[in-house]
Design an enzyme around this catalytic site. Structure first.
Site, short mmCIF file in Angstrom:
data_model
loop_
_atom_site.label_atom_id
_atom_site.label_comp_id
_atom_site.label_asym_id
_atom_site.label_seq_id
_atom_site.Cartn_x
_atom_site.Cartn_y
_atom_site.Cartn_z
N VAL A 68 -10.72 -21.30 4.69
CA VAL A 68 -11.01 -19.88 4.53
C VAL A 68 -10.87 -19.55 3.05
O VAL A 68 -9.78 -19.57 2.50
CB VAL A 68 -10.06 -19.01 5.37
N ASP A 69 -11.98 -19.25 2.40
CA ASP A 69 -12.02 -19.04 0.96
C ASP A 69 -12.09 -17.55 0.67
O ASP A 69 -13.14 -16.92 0.80
CB ASP A 69 -13.24 -19.76 0.38
N SER A 70 -10.97 -16.98 0.24
CA SER A 70 -10.94 -15.54 -0.04
C SER A 70 -11.84 -15.18 -1.21
O SER A 70 -12.24 -14.03 -1.37
CB SER A 70 -9.51 -15.08 -0.31
N ASN A 72 -14.86 -16.36 -1.63
CA ASN A 72 -16.25 -16.42 -1.21
C ASN A 72 -16.67 -15.05 -0.68
O ASN A 72 -16.36 -14.70 0.45
CB ASN A 72 -16.45 -17.49 -0.13
#
Length: 192
Positions: A68-70, A72
């Site tokens: 989960v890439d905050s 992105n």
């Protein structure tokens, strides 16, 4: 006017100005509150989790791990669909070697005539700003669906795009996909 005094008649339902305020004010407050609550939900999500994901493209499903890439925040500016990013190892699984080489050429030249036959309706380009501040285009693929699982709670999403990373996302291969944080919003809302 009656004997120099202003007389009003009230039906018990309020005056028109009050109702006008309610009709205009309530939707504005509701929209503002919903946006703010959505932001809080997204902020509560743990961004350091690696989650299992299943992705279906042309009815061929692949299982992979995602991060989960905050950072992105990439969305298609026209459809407002979030864009997840998958690395080359995953993406190659849906294509033949020759098709993959053509797709790589499309990314470099933006010549959409090189897209393999039968795939033209699945590909788009999305503009984005790179780390250095330069504007670029990313080749994206429309999947059939993706399925995320958080704490044994699966959710299927079909309004999403897959950005192609020509290379490896994780040096230790612990994940092959970068998830958009807003995809998890509905799971967090359901569990709250």
């Amino acid at each position: 006017m009656s004997s120099g005094v202003i007389v009003t008649y009230q039906t018990g339902f309020g005056d028109g100005i009050s109702w006008l305020f309610v009709l205009i004010g309530f939707p504005i407050v509701w929209i503002f509150s919903k946006r703010r609550m959505d932001q809080l939900v997204v902020q509560k999500i743990k961004y350091d989790e690696i989650l299992p994901v299943s992705i279906s493209v042309n009815n061929h499903v692949q299982q992979l791990m995602s991060f989960v890439d905050s950072g992105n925040q990439l969305v298609d500016p026209i459809t407002k669909q979030p864009v997840i990013i998958c690395d080359e190892a995953v993406m190659k699984g849906w294509f033949k070697e020759e098709e993959w080489e053509n797709i790589h050429q499309v990314q470099q030249t933006l010549n959409f005539e090189l897209i393999p036959e039968g795939w033209t309706d699945k590909f788009r380009i999305v503009p984005y700003q790179g780390v250095g501040g330069t504007s670029q285009f990313m080749l994206v693929l429309k999947p059939d669906w993706i399925r995320l699982t958080i704490k044994d709670n699966p959710i299927t999403v079909d309004r999403v795009l897959i950005g192609i990373q020509f290379g490896q996302l994780s040096p230790d291969e612990s994940y092959q996909c970068l998830l958009h944080p807003h995809l998890l919003k509905s799971i967090a809302v359901d569990s709250a």
